[in-house]
Write a protein that holds these residues in place. Structure first.
Motif, PDB file in Angstrom:
ATOM      1  N   LYS A  24       0.829  -1.202   0.000  1.00  0.00           N
ATOM      2  CA  LYS A  24       0.000   0.000   0.000  1.00  0.00           C
ATOM      3  C   LYS A  24       0.864   1.254   0.000  1.00  0.00           C
ATOM      4  CE  LYS A  24      -3.885   2.278   0.332  1.00  0.00           C
ATOM      5  NZ  LYS A  24      -4.834   2.355  -0.794  1.00  0.00           N
ATOM      6  N   GLU A  25       2.006   1.186   0.685  1.00  0.00           N
ATOM      7  CA  GLU A  25       2.906   2.337   0.710  1.00  0.00           C
ATOM      8  C   GLU A  25       3.572   2.549  -0.648  1.00  0.00           C
ATOM      9  OE1 GLU A  25       5.660   1.623   3.814  1.00  0.00           O
ATOM     10  OE2 GLU A  25       4.174   1.780   5.447  1.00  0.00           O
ATOM     11  N   VAL A  26       3.805   1.481  -1.391  1.00  0.00           N
ATOM     12  CA  VAL A  26       4.454   1.578  -2.701  1.00  0.00           C
ATOM     13  C   VAL A  26       3.439   1.908  -3.788  1.00  0.00           C
ATOM     14  CG1 VAL A  26       5.786   0.305  -4.437  1.00  0.00           C
ATOM     15  CG2 VAL A  26       6.264  -0.027  -1.994  1.00  0.00           C
ATOM     16  N   ASP A  27       2.262   1.260  -3.709  1.00  0.00           N
ATOM     17  CA  ASP A  27       1.217   1.423  -4.726  1.00  0.00           C
ATOM     18  C   ASP A  27       0.008   2.063  -4.058  1.00  0.00           C
ATOM     19  OD1 ASP A  27      -0.648   1.241  -6.724  1.00  0.00           O
ATOM     20  OD2 ASP A  27      -0.485  -0.936  -7.005  1.00  0.00           O
ATOM     21  N   GLY A  28      -0.223   3.337  -4.346  1.00  0.00           N
ATOM     22  CA  GLY A  28      -1.316   4.062  -3.704  1.00  0.00           C
ATOM     23  C   GLY A  28      -2.682   3.519  -4.055  1.00  0.00           C
ATOM     24  N   ASP A  29      -2.839   2.878  -5.240  1.00  0.00           N
ATOM     25  CA  ASP A  29      -4.129   2.324  -5.664  1.00  0.00           C
ATOM     26  C   ASP A  29      -4.367   0.908  -5.138  1.00  0.00           C
ATOM     27  OD1 ASP A  29      -4.752   4.638  -7.056  1.00  0.00           O
ATOM     28  OD2 ASP A  29      -3.765   3.922  -8.899  1.00  0.00           O
ATOM     29  N   PHE A  30      -3.353   0.339  -4.514  1.00  0.00           N
ATOM     30  CA  PHE A  30      -3.508  -1.018  -3.958  1.00  0.00           C
ATOM     31  C   PHE A  30      -4.555  -1.002  -2.843  1.00  0.00           C
ATOM     32  CE2 PHE A  30      -2.419  -4.313  -0.846  1.00  0.00           C
ATOM     33  CZ  PHE A  30      -2.272  -5.436  -1.643  1.00  0.00           C
ATOM     34  N   VAL A  31      -5.483  -1.984  -2.860  1.00  0.00           N
ATOM     35  CA  VAL A  31      -6.522  -2.061  -1.829  1.00  0.00           C
ATOM     36  C   VAL A  31      -6.488  -3.442  -1.175  1.00  0.00           C
ATOM     37  CG1 VAL A  31      -8.034  -0.366  -2.921  1.00  0.00           C
ATOM     38  CG2 VAL A  31      -8.263  -2.780  -3.538  1.00  0.00           C
ATOM     39  N   TYR A  32      -6.790  -3.493   0.098  1.00  0.00           N
ATOM     40  CA  TYR A  32      -6.915  -4.773   0.810  1.00  0.00           C
ATOM     41  C   TYR A  32      -7.809  -4.564   2.018  1.00  0.00           C
ATOM     42  CZ  TYR A  32      -3.790  -3.310   4.614  1.00  0.00           C
ATOM     43  OH  TYR A  32      -3.234  -2.668   5.697  1.00  0.00           O
ATOM     44  N   ASP A  33      -8.347  -5.654   2.508  1.00  0.00           N
ATOM     45  CA  ASP A  33      -9.190  -5.608   3.695  1.00  0.00           C
ATOM     46  C   ASP A  33      -9.212  -7.001   4.309  1.00  0.00           C
ATOM     47  OD1 ASP A  33     -10.784  -4.711   5.664  1.00  0.00           O
ATOM     48  OD2 ASP A  33     -12.573  -4.378   4.431  1.00  0.00           O
ATOM     49  N   PHE A  34      -9.607  -7.084   5.558  1.00  0.00           N
ATOM     50  CA  PHE A  34      -9.675  -8.392   6.230  1.00  0.00           C
ATOM     51  C   PHE A  34     -10.728  -8.323   7.323  1.00  0.00           C
ATOM     52  CE2 PHE A  34      -6.590  -5.823   8.464  1.00  0.00           C
ATOM     53  CZ  PHE A  34      -6.830  -6.062   9.803  1.00  0.00           C
ATOM     54  N   THR A  35     -11.178  -9.499   7.761  1.00  0.00           N
ATOM     55  CA  THR A  35     -12.133  -9.609   8.865  1.00  0.00           C
ATOM     56  C   THR A  35     -11.530 -10.498   9.945  1.00  0.00           C
ATOM     57  OG1 THR A  35     -13.238 -11.553   7.907  1.00  0.00           O
ATOM     58  CG2 THR A  35     -14.092  -9.374   7.310  1.00  0.00           C
ATOM     59  N   VAL A  36     -12.028 -10.331  11.155  1.00  0.00           N
ATOM     60  CA  VAL A  36     -11.573 -11.150  12.283  1.00  0.00           C
ATOM     61  C   VAL A  36     -12.782 -11.812  12.920  1.00  0.00           C
ATOM     62  CG1 VAL A  36      -9.539  -9.746  12.739  1.00  0.00           C
ATOM     63  CG2 VAL A  36     -11.697  -9.175  13.857  1.00  0.00           C
ATOM     64  N   ASP A  37     -12.552 -12.945  13.590  1.00  0.00           N
ATOM     65  CA  ASP A  37     -13.636 -13.656  14.256  1.00  0.00           C
ATOM     66  C   ASP A  37     -13.806 -13.156  15.681  1.00  0.00           C
ATOM     67  OD1 ASP A  37     -11.479 -14.719  15.616  1.00  0.00           O
ATOM     68  OD2 ASP A  37     -11.577 -16.677  14.647  1.00  0.00           O
ATOM     69  N   GLU A  38     -14.634 -13.890  16.448  1.00  0.00           N
ATOM     70  CA  GLU A  38     -14.905 -13.462  17.820  1.00  0.00           C
ATOM     71  C   GLU A  38     -13.682 -13.559  18.717  1.00  0.00           C
ATOM     72  OE1 GLU A  38     -16.076 -17.756  17.226  1.00  0.00           O
ATOM     73  OE2 GLU A  38     -16.393 -15.839  16.207  1.00  0.00           O
ATOM     74  N   ASN A  39     -12.675 -14.335  18.302  1.00  0.00           N
ATOM     75  CA  ASN A  39     -11.432 -14.463  19.072  1.00  0.00           C
ATOM     76  C   ASN A  39     -10.358 -13.498  18.579  1.00  0.00           C
ATOM     77  OD1 ASN A  39     -12.470 -16.607  20.691  1.00  0.00           O
ATOM     78  ND2 ASN A  39     -12.046 -18.050  19.016  1.00  0.00           N
ATOM     79  N   ASP A  40     -10.755 -12.547  17.718  1.00  0.00           N
ATOM     80  CA  ASP A  40      -9.844 -11.547  17.187  1.00  0.00           C
ATOM     81  C   ASP A  40      -8.759 -12.169  16.311  1.00  0.00           C
ATOM     82  OD1 ASP A  40      -9.283  -8.840  16.864  1.00  0.00           O
ATOM     83  OD2 ASP A  40      -7.706  -8.873  18.391  1.00  0.00           O
ATOM     84  N   LYS A  41      -9.095 -13.281  15.635  1.00  0.00           N
ATOM     85  CA  LYS A  41      -8.164 -13.916  14.719  1.00  0.00           C
ATOM     86  C   LYS A  41      -8.641 -13.681  13.294  1.00  0.00           C
ATOM     87  CE  LYS A  41      -6.563 -17.572  17.819  1.00  0.00           C
ATOM     88  NZ  LYS A  41      -6.409 -19.044  18.017  1.00  0.00           N
ATOM     89  N   VAL A  42      -7.693 -13.415  12.399  1.00  0.00           N
ATOM     90  CA  VAL A  42      -8.030 -13.122  11.007  1.00  0.00           C
ATOM     91  C   VAL A  42      -8.670 -14.346  10.358  1.00  0.00           C
ATOM     92  CG1 VAL A  42      -7.106 -12.476   8.761  1.00  0.00           C
ATOM     93  CG2 VAL A  42      -6.155 -11.458  10.837  1.00  0.00           C
ATOM     94  N   GLU A  43      -9.796 -14.148   9.674  1.00  0.00           N
ATOM     95  CA  GLU A  43     -10.458 -15.264   9.003  1.00  0.00           C
ATOM     96  C   GLU A  43     -10.569 -15.060   7.493  1.00  0.00           C
ATOM     97  OE1 GLU A  43     -14.333 -15.754  10.582  1.00  0.00           O
ATOM     98  OE2 GLU A  43     -14.983 -13.685  10.210  1.00  0.00           O
ATOM     99  N   ASN A  44     -10.750 -13.818   7.014  1.00  0.00           N
ATOM    100  CA  ASN A  44     -10.854 -13.542   5.575  1.00  0.00           C
ATOM    101  C   ASN A  44      -9.906 -12.406   5.206  1.00  0.00           C
ATOM    102  OD1 ASN A  44     -13.051 -15.412   5.288  1.00  0.00           O
ATOM    103  ND2 ASN A  44     -14.424 -13.833   6.081  1.00  0.00           N
ATOM    104  N   VAL A  45      -9.253 -12.532   4.062  1.00  0.00           N
ATOM    105  CA  VAL A  45      -8.350 -11.489   3.564  1.00  0.00           C
ATOM    106  C   VAL A  45      -8.582 -11.336   2.065  1.00  0.00           C
ATOM    107  CG1 VAL A  45      -5.976 -10.702   3.321  1.00  0.00           C
ATOM    108  CG2 VAL A  45      -6.603 -12.100   5.286  1.00  0.00           C
ATOM    109  N   ALA A  46      -8.749 -10.075   1.599  1.00  0.00           N
ATOM    110  CA  ALA A  46      -8.917  -9.797   0.165  1.00  0.00           C
ATOM    111  C   ALA A  46      -7.955  -8.687  -0.233  1.00  0.00           C
ATOM    112  CB  ALA A  46     -10.356  -9.392  -0.137  1.00  0.00           C
ATOM    113  N   TRP A  47      -7.423  -8.746  -1.440  1.00  0.00           N
ATOM    114  CA  TRP A  47      -6.509  -7.712  -1.910  1.00  0.00           C
ATOM    115  C   TRP A  47      -6.561  -7.618  -3.437  1.00  0.00           C
ATOM    116  CZ3 TRP A  47      -5.186 -12.544  -0.355  1.00  0.00           C
ATOM    117  CH2 TRP A  47      -4.432 -13.323  -1.233  1.00  0.00           C
TER     118      TRP A  47
END
Length: 343
Positions: free
Chosen positions: A253-276
């Motif tokens: 993201k710092e190199v490519d300003g148009d780069f997008v990503y997002d993620f979700t976490v579960d009830e235990n605050d652990k990452v479950e989904n990642v998209a980019w």
């Protein structure tokens, strides 16, 4: 020559070809002291299954071969053996091996940290003197193992065939039986039912398997423990790899300003989904995103995550990459979230 009657089996002591008077020759028959030497030899061959008794000077190609031979001899004669000491030299490596009866030596006295004795348990070790010692020599560049000491004196009762198979050294669960046990265990069968199933499948009477019920229980418990440890390591590796992926997204993201990503976490605050999606892919999606193909045919066995990819077609008919996602499951909520990230 001494004889010790035990039902219809007598153990006679006479000088072995190795010159050791401690070696025993066993045979079945009457205990008449007048029986001829030729009769003894015939009886010995019949009772030992034509297996030669180890003797001083006997040669083996390897120490493993010697241990296997001694183990087979022990099983035919009603006891089992174990490896004791070995000696090592810089030139020859391991050059001496000591194999002894399973009753050799005495159990050490164990003490608790506070000095109290542990609960007394009966030990099978009773100082038995039966043994086979080997030494390695290099003859014409080839390593060979020679028997340098052999004694077949036992100060304990030798077991019958139906008893010797129950010694720990001979209670082996073969690979085919292991797979069957694990399959039945996963299906929810209790241990005693698994043992009964194996007996029925093999067409044998109860208690005639080459292992005991407690061996099956220990095997299942140990395998579950290994699986749990592997799952714990895999979970730790997955969390570390997901963290590294998010760090890589931040760096991109710092190199490519148009780069997008997002993620979700579960009830235990652990990452479950990642998209980019990379900047070029975001721009291509804005231009050619009227028709989109979403492929989710690949699932990572190691991480248990579904890998999805968006494709499109540009004005020249070439395939264009729009974005990718790692999903924990295939629910409508997960797909809806993934589409919102990329659109």
């Amino acid at each position: 020559m001494n004889s010790i009657p035990s039902k219809s089996l007598w153990i006679r002591r006479q000088q072995c070809p190795c010159g050791d008077w401690k070696c025993y020759i066993t045979y079945e028959g009457d205990s008449d002291e007048g029986s001829g030497g030729q009769e003894l030899v015939k009886a010995e061959k019949a009772s030992s299954g034509a297996m030669i008794t180890p003797y001083v000077g006997m040669v083996f190609k390897s120490d493993d071969e010697a241990f296997e031979y001694y183990g087979n001899f022990a099983r035919k004669n009603g006891f089992s053996v174990r490896k004791e000491r070995s000696r090592v030299s810089p030139q020859l490596g391991i050059y001496k091996r000591d194999f002894v009866c399973y009753c050799s030596g005495f159990a050490p006295v164990k003490r608790k940290p506070n000095g109290e004795h542990h609960r007394d348990r009966k030990s099978v070790r009773c100082g038995c003197d039966a043994k086979m010692y080997l030494s390695k020599e290099v003859v014409d560049g080839v390593s060979q193992w020679f028997v340098v000491q052999f004694s077949n004196i036992h100060n304990h009762e030798l077991l019958e065939d139906d008893q010797v198979r129950l010694l720990p050294a001979y209670r082996k669960i073969h690979e085919a039986d292991q797979e069957r046990i694990l399959l039945l265990s996963k299906a929810g069968f209790p241990i005693h039912r698994i043992v009964k199933m194996l007996e029925l499948e093999k067409g044998i009477q109860g208690g005639q398997l080459p292992f005991l019920e407690r061996d099956v229980r220990n095997f299942v418990q140990n395998r579950k423990k290994v699986v749990q440890e592997n799952e714990a390591l895999l979970t730790e590796k997955r969390e570390n790899d997901i963290s590294e992926l998010l760090e890589a997204c931040k760096a991109m993201k710092e190199v490519d300003g148009d780069f997008v990503y997002d993620f979700t976490v579960d009830e235990n605050d652990k990452v479950e989904n990642v998209a980019w999606s990379y900047g070029e892919s975001v721009n291509a999606n804005a231009m050619f995103g009227d028709v989109v193909y979403f492929d989710t045919t690949y699932r990572s066995i190691t991480y248990g995550l579904l890998f999805g990819v968006w494709f499109g077609i540009d004005s020249c008919g070439r395939t264009v990459f729009f974005g990718s996602v790692l999903l924990q499951d295939e629910t409508p909520q997960s797909f809806s979230w993934a589409l919102q990230v990329n659109y």
